[in-house]
Design a protein around this motif. Structure first.
Motif, PDB file in Angstrom:
ATOM      1  N   ARG A  96      35.950  -4.000  86.095  1.00  9.64           N
ATOM      2  CA  ARG A  96      34.908  -3.811  85.071  1.00  9.64           C
ATOM      3  C   ARG A  96      35.078  -4.856  83.987  1.00  9.64           C
ATOM      4  NH1 ARG A  96      31.704  -0.016  87.501  1.00  9.64           N
ATOM      5  NH2 ARG A  96      32.657   2.038  87.667  1.00  9.64           N
ATOM      6  N   VAL A 112      39.216   6.121  83.651  1.00  9.87           N
ATOM      7  CA  VAL A 112      38.902   5.669  85.008  1.00  9.87           C
ATOM      8  C   VAL A 112      37.673   4.748  84.977  1.00  9.87           C
ATOM      9  CG1 VAL A 112      38.260   6.413  87.325  1.00  9.87           C
ATOM     10  CG2 VAL A 112      39.811   7.787  85.996  1.00  9.87           C
ATOM     11  N   ALA A 113      36.625   5.189  84.279  1.00 10.06           N
ATOM     12  CA  ALA A 113      35.335   4.496  84.382  1.00 10.06           C
ATOM     13  C   ALA A 113      35.373   3.058  83.864  1.00 10.06           C
ATOM     14  CB  ALA A 113      34.270   5.293  83.641  1.00 10.06           C
ATOM     15  N   TRP A 121      44.343   2.052  87.143  1.00 15.08           N
ATOM     16  CA  TRP A 121      43.067   2.646  87.583  1.00 15.08           C
ATOM     17  C   TRP A 121      43.276   3.423  88.884  1.00 15.08           C
ATOM     18  CZ3 TRP A 121      40.547   1.648  92.235  1.00 15.08           C
ATOM     19  CH2 TRP A 121      39.348   2.360  92.399  1.00 15.08           C
ATOM     20  N   ARG A 125      42.426   7.263  89.326  1.00 18.88           N
ATOM     21  CA  ARG A 125      41.351   7.606  90.265  1.00 18.88           C
ATOM     22  C   ARG A 125      41.892   8.603  91.318  1.00 18.88           C
ATOM     23  NH1 ARG A 125      35.612   6.397  91.366  1.00 18.88           N
ATOM     24  NH2 ARG A 125      35.494   7.673  93.205  1.00 18.88           N
ATOM     25  N   PHE A 133      38.936  16.903  90.826  1.00 18.52           N
ATOM     26  CA  PHE A 133      37.633  17.215  91.433  1.00 18.52           C
ATOM     27  C   PHE A 133      37.762  17.604  92.898  1.00 18.52           C
ATOM     28  CE2 PHE A 133      36.649  14.030  88.058  1.00 18.52           C
ATOM     29  CZ  PHE A 133      36.127  14.942  87.163  1.00 18.52           C
ATOM     30  N   GLY A 301      29.965  13.287  82.262  1.00 19.33           N
ATOM     31  CA  GLY A 301      29.598  14.516  82.944  1.00 19.33           C
ATOM     32  C   GLY A 301      28.426  15.270  82.358  1.00 19.33           C
ATOM     33  N   SER A 304      24.416  12.668  82.027  1.00 19.00           N
ATOM     34  CA  SER A 304      23.800  12.226  83.293  1.00 19.00           C
ATOM     35  C   SER A 304      23.090  13.393  83.979  1.00 19.00           C
ATOM     36  CB  SER A 304      24.848  11.600  84.200  1.00 19.00           C
ATOM     37  OG  SER A 304      26.069  12.258  84.054  1.00 19.00           O
ATOM     38  N   LEU A 368      23.877   1.307  86.826  1.00 18.15           N
ATOM     39  CA  LEU A 368      25.221   1.838  87.119  1.00 18.15           C
ATOM     40  C   LEU A 368      26.141   1.514  85.929  1.00 18.15           C
ATOM     41  CD1 LEU A 368      25.697   0.920  90.912  1.00 18.15           C
ATOM     42  CD2 LEU A 368      24.328   2.721  89.910  1.00 18.15           C
ATOM     43  N   ILE A 369      27.444   1.310  86.185  1.00 23.66           N
ATOM     44  CA  ILE A 369      28.343   0.797  85.147  1.00 23.66           C
ATOM     45  C   ILE A 369      28.610  -0.645  85.576  1.00 23.66           C
ATOM     46  CG2 ILE A 369      30.622   1.018  84.064  1.00 23.66           C
ATOM     47  CD1 ILE A 369      30.598   3.987  84.717  1.00 23.66           C
ATOM     48  N   HIS A 371      29.901  -4.046  86.947  1.00 22.37           N
ATOM     49  CA  HIS A 371      31.062  -4.475  87.736  1.00 22.37           C
ATOM     50  C   HIS A 371      31.385  -5.916  87.331  1.00 22.37           C
ATOM     51  CE1 HIS A 371      31.006  -1.410  91.196  1.00 22.37           C
ATOM     52  NE2 HIS A 371      30.082  -1.004  90.362  1.00 22.37           N
ATOM     53  N   PRO A 431      22.202   6.543  93.035  1.00 19.01           N
ATOM     54  CA  PRO A 431      22.345   7.016  91.649  1.00 19.01           C
ATOM     55  C   PRO A 431      23.803   7.230  91.237  1.00 19.01           C
ATOM     56  CG  PRO A 431      21.577   8.788  93.058  1.00 19.01           C
ATOM     57  CD  PRO A 431      21.545   7.541  93.893  1.00 19.01           C
ATOM     58  N   PHE A 432      24.710   7.410  92.209  1.00 21.15           N
ATOM     59  CA  PHE A 432      26.125   7.609  91.888  1.00 21.15           C
ATOM     60  C   PHE A 432      26.950   6.362  92.223  1.00 21.15           C
ATOM     61  CE2 PHE A 432      24.451  11.894  92.569  1.00 21.15           C
ATOM     62  CZ  PHE A 432      24.970  12.598  91.498  1.00 21.15           C
ATOM     63  N   ARG A 437      34.340   2.078  93.158  1.00 22.24           N
ATOM     64  CA  ARG A 437      34.059   2.500  91.785  1.00 22.24           C
ATOM     65  C   ARG A 437      32.928   3.514  91.715  1.00 22.24           C
ATOM     66  NH1 ARG A 437      37.588  -0.437  88.152  1.00 22.24           N
ATOM     67  NH2 ARG A 437      37.079   1.278  86.784  1.00 22.24           N
ATOM     68  N   CYS A 439      30.897   7.095  91.527  1.00 24.17           N
ATOM     69  CA  CYS A 439      31.136   8.221  90.622  1.00 24.17           C
ATOM     70  C   CYS A 439      32.262   9.122  91.129  1.00 24.17           C
ATOM     71  CB  CYS A 439      29.857   9.029  90.468  1.00 24.17           C
ATOM     72  SG  CYS A 439      30.069  10.455  89.408  1.00 24.17           S
ATOM     73  N   GLY A 441      32.865  12.018  89.803  1.00 27.48           N
ATOM     74  CA  GLY A 441      32.490  13.432  89.606  1.00 27.48           C
ATOM     75  C   GLY A 441      31.242  13.825  90.375  1.00 27.48           C
TER      76      GLY A 441
HETATM   77  C1  HEM Z   1      24.153  13.595  87.683  1.00 28.53           C
HETATM   78  C2  HEM Z   1      25.376  13.329  87.368  1.00 28.53           C
HETATM   79  C3  HEM Z   1      26.059  11.987  87.458  1.00 28.53           C
HETATM   80  C4  HEM Z   1      25.568  10.744  87.765  1.00 28.53           C
HETATM   81  C5  HEM Z   1      24.145  10.366  88.124  1.00 28.53           C
HETATM   82  C6  HEM Z   1      26.682   9.819  87.710  1.00 28.53           C
HETATM   83  C7  HEM Z   1      26.589   8.468  87.978  1.00 28.53           C
HETATM   84  C8  HEM Z   1      27.657   7.587  87.952  1.00 28.53           C
HETATM   85  C9  HEM Z   1      27.564   6.173  88.221  1.00 28.53           C
HETATM   86  C10 HEM Z   1      26.287   5.433  88.576  1.00 28.53           C
HETATM   87  C11 HEM Z   1      28.805   5.648  88.102  1.00 28.53           C
HETATM   88  C12 HEM Z   1      29.195   4.170  88.260  1.00 28.53           C
HETATM   89  C13 HEM Z   1      29.270   3.739  89.691  1.00 28.53           C
HETATM   90  C14 HEM Z   1      29.490   2.256  89.825  1.00 28.53           C
HETATM   91  O1  HEM Z   1      29.760   1.585  88.845  1.00 28.53           O
HETATM   92  O2  HEM Z   1      29.372   1.738  90.941  1.00 28.53           O
HETATM   93  C15 HEM Z   1      29.703   6.722  87.744  1.00 28.53           C
HETATM   94  C16 HEM Z   1      31.048   6.577  87.548  1.00 28.53           C
HETATM   95  C17 HEM Z   1      31.867   7.599  87.146  1.00 28.53           C
HETATM   96  N1  HEM Z   1      31.514   8.923  86.949  1.00 28.53           N
HETATM   97 FE1  HEM Z   1      29.690   9.719  87.235  1.00 28.53          FE
HETATM   98  N2  HEM Z   1      27.818  10.502  87.364  1.00 28.53           N
HETATM   99  C18 HEM Z   1      27.483  11.829  87.207  1.00 28.53           C
HETATM  100  C19 HEM Z   1      28.333  12.870  86.888  1.00 28.53           C
HETATM  101  C20 HEM Z   1      29.664  12.727  86.631  1.00 28.53           C
HETATM  102  C21 HEM Z   1      30.563  13.812  86.298  1.00 28.53           C
HETATM  103  C22 HEM Z   1      30.164  15.285  86.227  1.00 28.53           C
HETATM  104  C23 HEM Z   1      31.791  13.258  86.070  1.00 28.53           C
HETATM  105  C24 HEM Z   1      33.085  13.922  85.681  1.00 28.53           C
HETATM  106  C25 HEM Z   1      33.209  15.049  85.086  1.00 28.53           C
HETATM  107  C26 HEM Z   1      31.674  11.826  86.299  1.00 28.53           C
HETATM  108  C27 HEM Z   1      32.718  10.931  86.197  1.00 28.53           C
HETATM  109  C28 HEM Z   1      32.623   9.592  86.525  1.00 28.53           C
HETATM  110  C29 HEM Z   1      33.757   8.676  86.459  1.00 28.53           C
HETATM  111  C30 HEM Z   1      35.195   9.029  86.044  1.00 28.53           C
HETATM  112  C31 HEM Z   1      33.280   7.422  86.869  1.00 28.53           C
HETATM  113  C32 HEM Z   1      34.053   6.123  86.990  1.00 28.53           C
HETATM  114  C33 HEM Z   1      34.497   5.829  88.407  1.00 28.53           C
HETATM  115  C34 HEM Z   1      35.289   4.524  88.490  1.00 28.53           C
HETATM  116  O3  HEM Z   1      34.996   3.567  87.797  1.00 28.53           O
HETATM  117  O4  HEM Z   1      36.240   4.492  89.294  1.00 28.53           O
HETATM  118  N3  HEM Z   1      30.372  11.553  86.627  1.00 28.53           N
HETATM  119  N4  HEM Z   1      28.967   7.908  87.663  1.00 28.53           N
END
Ligand code: HEM
Length: 505
Positions: A96, A112-113, A121, A125, A133, A301, A304, A368-369, A371, A431-432, A437, A439, A441
């Motif tokens: 990132r 993590v994110a 990381w 993770r 989770f 969490g 989104s 997304l987030i 990269h 969407p996730f 990397r 999501c 969660g």
């Molecule tokens: C509708 C619900 C959610 C959506 C649409 C969503 C979407 C995303 C997206 C798009 C990313 C980035 C993926 C990428 O960069 O390729 C992400 C990363 C992440 N999300 Fe979610 N998320 C949701 C819910 C949650 C929840 C409930 C949690 C935890 C309680 C969570 C924790 C994380 C974490 C920790 C990352 C970072 C992963 C990494 O960089 O290794 N998310 N999410």
């Protein structure tokens, strides 16, 4: 002598030829015009970067290279190119970019994110998948979600009696935040005598500011030599939020270390406190790592899931036939003598299609987030030097004509009987995210959105306040950590189950 001169000539010619070939081979992606001094293409992003970038991709293609300040940024806008980045070159693109403010919020990227790719990381993770989770933990927290949605149903039911409009986003924010805070530290933040109130203002206040500042496009991230001037005045605000947040988390950790619950149950903070240290010092996980994880979960969490449910509401109000079809399915599978249970979800195929279609048209994290690539790489035939920022424009990918007919139309039918899922294996629906990397969660986010919609549309039918026309609903968005509706939706609920069902929950 002739032989020596011959060999020398061959070596020189070879090196000239090699240079020529490597120069002609290096092809950079098209760069939109104009490129301003200092700011580069930054002014082109406008207030809604995902939309501006979508429009630019129509002219410059699915792989573009923008100069944002002094930072080279690649924007990916098609499923095939997303597959190259997130699957074929997953490892190369797994880090990132740094962000001044998010670094502060995440205790220097200890989460993590926003953590750079590396051992820290990887370990954090792993914690997510093996401890936080897991399916078992998700199953154990089912009761929390069930009770929170029931509480929300009661509140709506009370407001129904006077046909009072309800602010959908505010209502869901309280519900989902309560679910998260209960799972994290066994506390509800908006409850008194069975109904919500705003007792915990400090927490709510810094959460709101955290979302706002965290999602602001910070010029210092793109023009690093402007960093000391902090032109948008974000740093003092960020410092204040960090201070309040830190005190709040310190108290949570302190209370958890000193009070054991009578029933022996463990929340996520208990789990984090019981883990061994990652470094060779101390007897448990570093406090800053625990706090950074809490930030991720609260930041990632809540909004989104909330954003997705609000957009689904809008689309269903605009298309009553789809709302009716969803309610018919709910009535058929669940009936009218009980409320929806999480175990019903696999049987609710149309609900799942509505959720996918909502995520397609309104991915909460439109880009997304970001990269960043750790090495030089090639995507779509274009050379991408190491340390380039990558935006995956999910909003544009989800409208790509190679993947969808009538891509602007909200039509859940397209997912009925389709194999496309949300697990990051179908690059037309991301969407996730996908890959390393993606999501962390996903299961929790998905079940929250599915259950939220199932409960709210099974227990109530919805209409707009008097005099408002569904076709006139403002569809404007605001870009931030997530991309919600600019003007929050107000809707009136009408109870559709026997009265004792609302009273008994
Ligand atoms: C509708 C619900 C959610 C959506 C649409 C969503 C979407 C995303 C997206 C798009 C990313 C980035 C993926 C990428 O960069 O390729 C992400 C990363 C992440 N999300 Fe979610 N998320 C949701 C819910 C949650 C929840 C409930 C949690 C935890 C309680 C969570 C924790 C994380 C974490 C920790 C990352 C970072 C992963 C990494 O960089 O290794 N998310 N999410």
């Amino acid at each position: 002598m002739v032989v020596v001169v011959g060999i020398a000539t061959l070596i020189i010619l070879h090196s000239i030829f090699k240079n020529f070939v490597s120069h002609t081979k290096i092809k950079r992606a098209p760069c939109p015009f104009p490129v301003w001094p200092v700011l580069g293409n930054l002014p082109l992003l406008g207030k809604l970067p995902h939309l501006s970038l979508y429009k630019l991709s129509q002219k410059y293609g699915d792989v573009m290279e923008l100069k944002l300040g002094s930072i080279s940024t690649i924007v990916i806008s098609s499923p095939n190119r997303a597959k190259e980045v997130l699957q074929e070159h997953d490892l190369v693109f797994a880090t990132r970019p740094r962000s001044v403010v998010l670094d502060m919020f995440t205790y220097g990227g200890k989460d993590v994110a926003w953590a750079p790719y590396g051992d820290d990381w990887r370990q954090m993770r792993k914690l997510c998948t093996s401890e936080l989770f897991t399916t078992k933990r998700l199953q154990a927290s089912k009761k929390i979600r069930d009770e929170e949605f029931s509480c929300t149903m009661r509140e709506i039911f009370e407001q129904c009696k006077d046909a009072k409009p309800i602010n959908i986003k505010t209502m869901l924010h309280k519900t989902i935040l309560n679910i998260m805070t209960q799972m994290l530290f066994t506390k509800r933040y908006f409850i008194e005598d069975g109904f919500y109130n705003n007792k915990h203002e400090q927490f709510n206040d810094f959460m709101t500011k955290l979302m706002h500042i965290g999602g602001t496009f910070n010029i210092s991230d793109f023009v690093p030599y402007l960093k000391p001037f902090d032109l948008q005045g974000l740093l003092p605000q960020a410092r204040k939020i960090c201070m309040e947040m830190d005190q709040f988390f310190d108290k949570i950790i302190h209370d958890h270390m000193n009070e054991k619950r009578a029933d022996g149950s463990k929340d996520l903070v208990d789990v984090l406190l019981s883990l061994p240290p990652m470094e060779n010092s101390g007897d448990r996980l570093d406090d800053n790592k625990i706090k950074a994880m809490l930030v991720d979960m609260l930041l990632g969490g809540v909004e989104s899931s909330n954003t997705a449910i609000e957009w689904a509401f809008v689309e269903l109000l605009k298309k009553p036939k789809i709302m009716n079809k969803l309610q018919d399915e709910l009535d058929h599978v669940v009936g009218h003598e009980r409320v929806v249970d999480e175990d019903d979800i696999p049987q609710l195929e149309y609900l799942q299609a509505v959720v996918k279609e909502t995520f397609r048209l309104h991915p909460p994290l439109t880009l997304l987030i970001p990269h960043e690539n750790m090495q030089d790489c090639e995507v779509g035939g274009y050379h991408i030097p190491a340390k380039t920022r990558i935006f995956i424009n999910a909003w544009a990918i989800h409208r790509h004509p190679s993947a969808y007919d009538n891509p602007w139309d909200f039509n859940p039918e397209r997912f009925v009987g389709s194999e496309v899922d949300l697990k990051g294996t179908n690059f037309e629906l991301l969407p996730f995210g996908c890959g390393r990397r993606m999501c962390a969660g996903l299961p929790l986010g998905l079940i929250t959105v599915q259950m939220g919609l199932a409960r709210l549309f099974h227990s109530f039918t919805w209409k707009l306040p008097l005099g408002e026309n569904p076709q006139d609903i403002d569809m404007g968005e605001v870009f931030g950590v997530t991309t919600p509706k600019a003007i929050s939706l107000q809707a009136i609920g009408i109870a559709r189950l026997p009265l004792h069902i609302y009273a008994s929950r």
